[in-house]
Design a protein around this motif. Structure first.
Motif, PDB file in Angstrom:
ATOM      1  N   UNK A  76       0.829  -1.201   0.000  1.00 21.98           N
ATOM      2  CA  UNK A  76       0.000   0.000   0.000  1.00 21.98           C
ATOM      3  C   UNK A  76       0.872   1.264   0.000  1.00 21.98           C
ATOM      4  N   UNK A  77       1.955   1.224   0.757  1.00 19.27           N
ATOM      5  CA  UNK A  77       2.857   2.388   0.808  1.00 19.27           C
ATOM      6  C   UNK A  77       3.524   2.583  -0.560  1.00 19.27           C
ATOM      7  N   UNK A  78       3.957   1.473  -1.152  1.00 21.22           N
ATOM      8  CA  UNK A  78       4.566   1.574  -2.490  1.00 21.22           C
ATOM      9  C   UNK A  78       3.544   2.144  -3.470  1.00 21.22           C
ATOM     10  N   UNK A  79       2.330   1.643  -3.360  1.00 21.77           N
ATOM     11  CA  UNK A  79       1.261   2.103  -4.257  1.00 21.77           C
ATOM     12  C   UNK A  79       0.970   3.584  -4.067  1.00 21.77           C
ATOM     13  N   UNK A  80       0.998   4.036  -2.811  1.00 18.57           N
ATOM     14  CA  UNK A  80       0.664   5.448  -2.574  1.00 18.57           C
ATOM     15  C   UNK A  80       1.757   6.385  -3.082  1.00 18.57           C
ATOM     16  N   UNK A 121       0.795   4.862 -16.233  1.00 19.89           N
ATOM     17  CA  UNK A 121       1.506   3.650 -15.779  1.00 19.89           C
ATOM     18  C   UNK A 121       1.811   3.715 -14.283  1.00 19.89           C
ATOM     19  N   UNK A 122       1.900   4.953 -13.768  1.00 22.15           N
ATOM     20  CA  UNK A 122       2.133   5.093 -12.327  1.00 22.15           C
ATOM     21  C   UNK A 122       0.824   4.825 -11.588  1.00 22.15           C
ATOM     22  N   UNK A 123      -0.299   5.380 -12.100  1.00 26.12           N
ATOM     23  CA  UNK A 123      -1.592   5.141 -11.431  1.00 26.12           C
ATOM     24  C   UNK A 123      -1.982   3.662 -11.525  1.00 26.12           C
ATOM     25  N   UNK A 124      -1.853   3.112 -12.743  1.00 24.74           N
ATOM     26  CA  UNK A 124      -2.228   1.703 -12.935  1.00 24.74           C
ATOM     27  C   UNK A 124      -1.433   0.806 -11.984  1.00 24.74           C
ATOM     28  N   UNK A 125      -0.130   1.056 -11.908  1.00 20.60           N
ATOM     29  CA  UNK A 125       0.706   0.197 -11.056  1.00 20.60           C
ATOM     30  C   UNK A 125       0.547   0.501  -9.579  1.00 20.60           C
ATOM     31  N   UNK A 126       0.054   1.714  -9.246  1.00 21.90           N
ATOM     32  CA  UNK A 126      -0.266   1.979  -7.840  1.00 21.90           C
ATOM     33  C   UNK A 126      -1.407   1.049  -7.419  1.00 21.90           C
ATOM     34  N   UNK A 127      -2.266   0.738  -8.372  1.00 24.41           N
ATOM     35  CA  UNK A 127      -3.389  -0.168  -8.080  1.00 24.41           C
ATOM     36  C   UNK A 127      -2.948  -1.630  -8.140  1.00 24.41           C
ATOM     37  N   UNK A 128      -2.040  -1.943  -9.035  1.00 23.77           N
ATOM     38  CA  UNK A 128      -1.539  -3.315  -9.151  1.00 23.77           C
ATOM     39  C   UNK A 128      -0.703  -3.726  -7.939  1.00 23.77           C
ATOM     40  N   UNK A 129      -0.043  -2.731  -7.309  1.00 28.36           N
ATOM     41  CA  UNK A 129       0.891  -3.034  -6.203  1.00 28.36           C
ATOM     42  C   UNK A 129       0.222  -3.873  -5.125  1.00 28.36           C
ATOM     43  N   UNK A 174       7.217   2.091 -13.139  1.00 24.33           N
ATOM     44  CA  UNK A 174       5.942   1.871 -12.431  1.00 24.33           C
ATOM     45  C   UNK A 174       5.799   0.438 -11.934  1.00 24.33           C
ATOM     46  N   UNK A 175       5.835  -0.564 -12.828  1.00 26.93           N
ATOM     47  CA  UNK A 175       5.677  -1.942 -12.348  1.00 26.93           C
ATOM     48  C   UNK A 175       6.841  -2.421 -11.491  1.00 26.93           C
ATOM     49  N   UNK A 176       8.053  -1.939 -11.775  1.00 22.80           N
ATOM     50  CA  UNK A 176       9.203  -2.374 -10.958  1.00 22.80           C
ATOM     51  C   UNK A 176       9.017  -1.913  -9.517  1.00 22.80           C
ATOM     52  N   UNK A 177       8.604  -0.653  -9.341  1.00 20.11           N
ATOM     53  CA  UNK A 177       8.378  -0.151  -7.973  1.00 20.11           C
ATOM     54  C   UNK A 177       7.214  -0.889  -7.318  1.00 20.11           C
ATOM     55  N   UNK A 178       6.156  -1.095  -8.077  1.00 21.59           N
ATOM     56  CA  UNK A 178       4.977  -1.778  -7.516  1.00 21.59           C
ATOM     57  C   UNK A 178       5.352  -3.171  -7.026  1.00 21.59           C
ATOM     58  N   UNK A 179       6.216  -3.841  -7.762  1.00 19.84           N
ATOM     59  CA  UNK A 179       6.592  -5.214  -7.403  1.00 19.84           C
ATOM     60  C   UNK A 179       7.584  -5.264  -6.245  1.00 19.84           C
ATOM     61  N   UNK A 180       8.213  -4.106  -5.934  1.00 17.93           N
ATOM     62  CA  UNK A 180       9.178  -4.088  -4.836  1.00 17.93           C
ATOM     63  C   UNK A 180      10.615  -4.199  -5.291  1.00 17.93           C
ATOM     64  N   UNK A 181      10.872  -3.830  -6.540  1.00 17.94           N
ATOM     65  CA  UNK A 181      12.256  -3.872  -7.050  1.00 17.94           C
ATOM     66  C   UNK A 181      12.898  -2.495  -6.938  1.00 17.94           C
ATOM     67  N   UNK A 182      14.214  -2.487  -6.786  1.00 20.07           N
ATOM     68  CA  UNK A 182      14.985  -1.248  -6.904  1.00 20.07           C
ATOM     69  C   UNK A 182      15.636  -1.247  -8.282  1.00 20.07           C
ATOM     70  N   UNK A 183      16.197  -0.093  -8.689  1.00 21.87           N
ATOM     71  CA  UNK A 183      16.599  -0.039 -10.098  1.00 21.87           C
ATOM     72  C   UNK A 183      17.627   1.035 -10.414  1.00 21.87           C
ATOM     73  N   UNK A 184      18.277   0.785 -11.565  1.00 28.71           N
ATOM     74  CA  UNK A 184      19.126   1.791 -12.209  1.00 28.71           C
ATOM     75  C   UNK A 184      18.462   2.070 -13.551  1.00 28.71           C
ATOM     76  N   UNK A 185      18.081   3.327 -13.766  1.00 31.31           N
ATOM     77  CA  UNK A 185      17.455   3.719 -15.035  1.00 31.31           C
ATOM     78  C   UNK A 185      18.508   4.410 -15.896  1.00 31.31           C
ATOM     79  N   UNK A 186      18.654   3.911 -17.144  1.00 31.49           N
ATOM     80  CA  UNK A 186      19.562   4.580 -18.094  1.00 31.49           C
ATOM     81  C   UNK A 186      18.745   5.090 -19.275  1.00 31.49           C
TER      82      UNK A 186
END
Ligand code: NAP
Length: 492
Positions: A76-80, A121-129, A174-186
């Motif tokens: 829920x926190x990730x989603x928010x 994609x941020x809103x959709x994945x906030x709901x998917x989280x 969006x989906x990476x954060x929702x799933x609980x992954x950390x990341x390097x974006x290039x």
């Protein structure tokens, strides 16, 4: 009231110029910077830190350090946080749109469309989280239990192209954060500014340090190379050309990475004899001219039934020939510049070769004189079925039209490519839609529609257009792994 120049200068000054590593905007270890240009004028918009492999590794260190606590953060926190970021981007839609127009060239109206699409994609994945379900069942033998859990796959490398600077980033982040992954974006070196501003918004939305790290740089392989060689990295998600995608897939075998590959396309646009031709022309405009044709979903081959080809082509040429070419920031512009001179030269070479092979120029056909990398919106008729222009991604505002004789011929021509991303089908016959779609070797089919991208839909290709899906309920699955726990009979 600010002038347009003052507004642009103020916006550019608000974009962070450092590398985002562990929650801090830093200079590159080398001290080097990278210039970002406006393709409409060739002028420098901004200079940002130019990451090296050393910076990339610092970013991976930060992502690895943050992984365990981010995975344990309540869904829920990730989603928010994602929801808050959606709201911030929506509030700053005009800033994001202008920034994309400045660094990439697309008309402002299209850039606004990308902001809405990208933010979704941020809103959709906030709901998917909060809906990433596992399962608990009794074995068929009736004794033991099966517990299936979804876990974040781990630290990810996300590599994005220049053509949709916001949406290609949010579709992965969006989906990476929702799933609980950390990341390097290039992000791509031609359009990194949008990712810089997006990352600043993610910080403002409350994303903890180290979860999202951003490293733009002039040498993509010196950033990706050491990351792919490090066994702590667990996932690569790439959007870009098939040739680079193949190289990265090969490198990803070393540590057996999970991969998602959104690669090139060569979309057929099929117009059957019973189609509403005016609707097909409007759909063709959307599928071809959006983003100046610089889209992986862009209609690349117009395959038209021979009985309606003359009428369809004349209508298409009239509409495309009337489009206004200009700076994306100018009101009334339909088609902006191409991203760089190299791209424009490639497109013109394809057009010239098609004409030498017998195609007829019905609109456009040439670069536009003057500053910037503009190309005339072009329609080519009488294109031979085996012409080179039909075999590869044009990635520009050029519509080649060829004909087919019957349904089988249409399907055979449509499938005669190594690519399998988007396809489009215009017919009034629903049975034909189902029959033809079933035989089309493409991940996506637009039925009487030239626009198919949606955050709620699984976007992706087959064959050499890639692996995996972005969006829909499928999107988050790319960032989770499955753990099965076998439980002994609780009654024993
Ligand atoms: P690209 O040249 O393949 O670049 C894509 C990304 O990969 C950029 O960030 C680029 O960095 C990086 N890159 C390039 N060479 C690399 C290497 N050797 N090692 C690691 N990274 C590398 O593609 P593009 O010209 O930017 O984008 C156009 C292509 O993307 C088209 O083929 C289009 O169809 C495809 N695309 C596909 C989708 C989809 O969803 N299927 C969506 C959009 C675009 P630099 O730019 O900084 O060099």
């Amino acid at each position: 009231m600010k002038t347009a120049n003052e507004r642009e200068a103020e916006l550019l000054a608000s974009v962070p110029t450092g590398l985002l590593i562990n929650g801090e905007w830093r200079n590159a270890a080398s001290g080097k910077t990278l210039d970002v240009h406006d393709p409409a004028t060739g002028t420098v918009l901004a200079s940002i830190a130019d990451a090296s492999g050393e910076d990339a590794m610092a970013a991976l260190d930060a992502a690895c350090a943050a992984q365990a606590s981010w995975a344990r953060t309540a869904p829920r926190v990730r989603g928010e946080i994602l929801r808050k970021a959606f709201e911030l981007i929506t509030e700053r839609a005009e800033d994001f749109a202008l920034l994309m127009t400045l660094e990439m060239g697309k008309p402002l109206a299209e850039a606004r469309g990308e902001v809405a699409y990208g933010a979704e994609f941020l809103r959709w994945n906030s709901e998917e989280a909060v809906r990433d379900y596992g399962r608990f069942v009794t074995t068929p033998e009736g004794k033991n239990k099966i517990l299936v859990a979804k876990k974040p796959v781990g630290p990810c490398l996300l590599i994005t192209p220049w053509n949709f600077p916001l949406a290609m980033a949010t579709r992965k982040v969006g989906p990476a954060l929702a799933a609980g992954c950390t990341m390097v974006l290039k992000p791509a070196k031609l359009t990194p500014l949008t990712s810089q501003l997006f990352a600043a918004v993610m910080q403002e939305a409350g994303l903890p340090a180290g979860v999202l790290n951003v490293v733009a740089g002039s040498s993509a392989s010196s950033i990706s190379g050491p990351l792919l060689a490090d066994p702590r990295l667990r996932k690569l998600s790439f959007t870009g050309s098939t040739s680079v995608g193949k190289q990265l897939m090969a490198a990803a075998t070393e540590n057996v990475l999970r991969t998602s590959m959104e690669l090139g396309g060569n979309a057929p646009f099929l117009v059957f004899e019973d189609a509403d031709l005016d609707a097909a022309v409007e759909g063709a405009l959307a599928a071809k001219m959006r983003n100046m044709g610089e889209a992986c979903t862009a209609a690349n081959r117009f395959l038209v039934h021979e009985s309606v080809a003359t009428e369809f082509t004349a209508k298409l040429a009239a509409r495309i020939g009337a489009l206004t070419v200009g700076r994306g920031t100018e009101a009334g512009t339909d088609v902006g510049p191409l991203v760089e001179e190299k791209a424009r030269a490639n497109i013109h070479a394809l057009v010239t070769a098609a004409v030498a092979e017998g195609a007829t120029v019905l609109a456009g056909g040439n670069p536009v004189e003057g500053d910037g990398y503009f190309y005339q919106p072009t329609v080519l008729g009488n294109v031979a079925n085996d012409a080179a222009i039909l075999q590869q991604e044009i990635f520009g505002p050029v519509a080649p039209v060829t004909t087919f004789t019957d349904e089988d011929d249409a399907i055979q021509l449509a499938n005669s490519t190594q690519y399998g991303l988007a396809s489009y089908l215009y017919t009034k016959d629903f049975s034909r839609l189902l029959r033809v779609s079933e035989q089309l070797e493409f991940g996506m089919v637009g039925f009487n529609s030239g626009m198919i991208s949606n955050a709620a839909a699984p976007f992706g290709g087959v064959k050499q257009s890639g692996l995996g899906r972005e969006g829909g309920t499928e999107g988050i699955a790319e960032y989770t792994t499955t753990q099965y726990i076998g439980i002994a009979d609780p009654y024993a």
